[in-house]
Design a protein around this motif. Sequence first.
Motif, PDB file in Angstrom:
ATOM      1  N   TYR A 260      -3.004   4.187  -7.226  1.00  0.00           N
ATOM      2  CA  TYR A 260      -3.456   4.022  -5.843  1.00  0.00           C
ATOM      3  C   TYR A 260      -4.944   4.329  -5.627  1.00  0.00           C
TER       4      TYR A 260
ATOM      5  N   ILE B 217       0.830  -1.205   0.000  1.00  0.00           N
ATOM      6  CA  ILE B 217       0.000   0.000   0.000  1.00  0.00           C
ATOM      7  C   ILE B 217       0.868   1.260   0.000  1.00  0.00           C
ATOM      8  N   ASN B 218       1.908   1.255   0.835  1.00  0.00           N
ATOM      9  CA  ASN B 218       2.822   2.403   0.879  1.00  0.00           C
ATOM     10  C   ASN B 218       3.531   2.595  -0.458  1.00  0.00           C
TER      11      ASN B 218
ATOM     12  N   LYS C 213      -6.942   1.307  -6.790  1.00  0.00           N
ATOM     13  CA  LYS C 213      -6.730   0.063  -6.050  1.00  0.00           C
ATOM     14  C   LYS C 213      -7.253   0.128  -4.621  1.00  0.00           C
ATOM     15  N   VAL C 214      -7.188   1.284  -3.984  1.00  0.00           N
ATOM     16  CA  VAL C 214      -7.412   1.380  -2.544  1.00  0.00           C
ATOM     17  C   VAL C 214      -8.831   1.002  -2.130  1.00  0.00           C
TER      18      VAL C 214
ATOM     19  N   LEU D 236       2.344   1.761  -3.450  1.00  0.00           N
ATOM     20  CA  LEU D 236       1.382   2.318  -4.396  1.00  0.00           C
ATOM     21  C   LEU D 236       1.213   3.818  -4.190  1.00  0.00           C
ATOM     22  N   GLN D 237       1.092   4.231  -2.930  1.00  0.00           N
ATOM     23  CA  GLN D 237       0.914   5.651  -2.640  1.00  0.00           C
ATOM     24  C   GLN D 237       2.119   6.471  -3.086  1.00  0.00           C
TER      25      GLN D 237
END
Length: 238
Positions: A168, A157-158, A171-172, A160-161
Amino acid sequence: MSTRLDLQKRIVGGEPCERQYHVKLRAAASGSSNLCGGTLIGDRWVLTAAHCLKPGRSLFAGLVLNAGDPAEELQITAEPVIYTDKDDRSHDIMLLQLPKSSGIPPVALPDCEYRPEMVEIAGHAATTGGPEDKRKPRASPTLHCADINIVDCEDLINTLQRDFPKVYPVKVYQHWFCGQTPGKDICYGDSGGGAVYKDTIYGVVSFLGDPDYVCRRAAAFMDLCDPEYATWIKKNIA
């Protein structure tokens, strides 16, 4: 002690395997085609990733209808069913209906009171990386499987951000879990394949953690234990 060369021999596909309910999907247009995977979850229903649907291309499902026979390709003529949430956002999960009965025993849908710590992934994509673990997209004539550990998604996640700010936000809001094991990974062409434990499907291969290098980051799988996805699947294949 494993050398870098030894490691490359084991990544991505793992070892040759048999999984009759695995479907080799081909999205074809004049002169070109894209590869994906899928999983039979019913006699005529294939579960795969929505991004395997390519505009202007016909979808073909390759199945081994009888043990020992070569794969038979069936053209998908029915309209694909893509999961869309209450905010009209598409998620990376899709159902395809075969034009005829496959006669193949399907994989079981998950009983989510139990969540495995490891799943088996499968695909016909590349089974090795290139120099310095650089991704080298290609196809394997045989199906390869590998076990991969379920891990926390925070690092992905980090990533992607930080590195993929346009990806992001898409996807989130989707529901996925992550998998990572040293020396094992998915590759381009494995999307849509099932993440399976004891012939029960828990996830669908969605996206690479690192688009450029193998085995650097966790891969993401659409989470079939999410109640929204589970209800949607059962409603459409009933």
